[in-house]
Write a protein that holds these residues in place. Sequence first.
Motif, mmCIF file in Angstrom:
data_model
loop_
_atom_site.group_PDB
_atom_site.id
_atom_site.type_symbol
_atom_site.label_atom_id
_atom_site.label_comp_id
_atom_site.label_asym_id
_atom_site.label_seq_id
_atom_site.Cartn_x
_atom_site.Cartn_y
_atom_site.Cartn_z
ATOM 1 N N GLN A 238 0.799 -1.225 0.000
ATOM 2 C CA GLN A 238 0.000 0.000 0.000
ATOM 3 C C GLN A 238 0.832 1.276 0.000
ATOM 4 O O GLN A 238 0.288 2.378 0.014
ATOM 5 N N ALA A 239 2.154 1.157 -0.021
ATOM 6 C CA ALA A 239 3.039 2.318 -0.146
ATOM 7 C C ALA A 239 4.409 1.813 -0.584
ATOM 8 O O ALA A 239 4.798 0.689 -0.277
ATOM 9 N N CYS A 272 3.585 4.652 -8.962
ATOM 10 C CA CYS A 272 2.854 4.580 -7.696
ATOM 11 C C CYS A 272 1.451 5.155 -7.851
ATOM 12 O O CYS A 272 0.460 4.560 -7.404
ATOM 13 N N VAL A 277 -1.112 4.396 -4.887
ATOM 14 C CA VAL A 277 -0.395 4.202 -3.628
ATOM 15 C C VAL A 277 0.598 5.349 -3.466
ATOM 16 O O VAL A 277 1.126 5.883 -4.448
#
Length: 399
Positions: A238-239, A272, A277
């Motif tokens: 998620q990142a 991203c 994210v």
Amino acid sequence: MQVRVIQAAPPQVMTPRARMLTAYRGGQADAVPVSPELWDATAIAVNGAPYYQLMGPFAERPWWKTHLECFEHFRADAWIVPSLGPTERQKAMRTVQSYFLDRDKLEVESQLTYRTSRGVLRGVARTTEAYADWLLKHPVERFPQDMQSYEEYFFDEPAAYDLGEVVDSLEGVGENGLVTPMVGELFTSFLGAVREGGIGQTILDLFDYPDYARALRDRYAAHLAELTDFILDNTETQAIFVNSNYSGPPIVSPALYREWDKPVLATVATVCHQHDVPLHLHQHGYTAMLMEDLVDAGVDLVCPLLPPPQGDVTDLAELKRRFGSRIALKGHVDPITVLLHQSPREVEAEVRRCIDAAAPGGGYVLGTADSTVLGTPFENIHAFVEAGRRYGRYPLTDR
């Protein structure tokens, strides 16, 4: 007349993962995430096992487990940074011979050998209780000849990399923190990490061989973008995290940063954001003077916001006022001046000052200005976390 009393619903309590992710996205969570950087020395001290069993070439378990246990010990919101494992081709090309340098096992030395079609490269790394695999001799002695050999080792198909550590840490951490796989360093840091002579020699190389260096920068940026896409396509990440060991002022000038490092950030950030994210950048050195560039490149969160003398963040509230609506912030509590040398009461005061300066409106993670160091009193880390919980509950006016 009967009066009906309606009780207000209790505030929703977020998990550490949700709290961190909300702040990364610039939002306001239930509370300010409390996530000091607890790297090698502190995590090893919490575990209690000899350092060589926890990190370096003789490690007996994945580092993310030791790191997570350290966050849990201090009841902080965990920030875990796994990496992709090498490909089978890379493992075949690189051999490592490691041994203790002394009877007390205080230092481990590793002889590194890279066998390529262009020739053999060699390096020497050192591991102690304070740091793992610090290069004493770098494999790239001649530039660009040895760098071209290192390219043969370094670049591989994204799908060939091992996702095991990323997948295992995501599953093992769960809701107890945020897992941000590291896809690589900024470009000048990537070169400085393997070039004999370090970042100083790297800067000279950029001027001596600009055409080769630009082509390599573009290849490197594309590679990191492909790795980012591979991770996000195949895991629940998620990142994403990018590191900057040397890249940035005062070592790398803003002009050089814009030419050599910012394009890497922009390329990774694009991928991203295609996956929705956030991108987290760990920017050593001076950060305030680069903030417009980081925003322009698409960075979503920057840390560790070093104060002088190592950094240039002199006014955290002003930094938040100017940039807080465009980029999230993490850090600023000095791990040496404050956490290593001051009292728990002084730690509490500094934590409250940082929360007052940067937490209003969200988009702030209470953290240290880089990692805690060897010998940091545990009582100060506990004071840091407890103060963060006490003063960081939203709405901040309710304190």
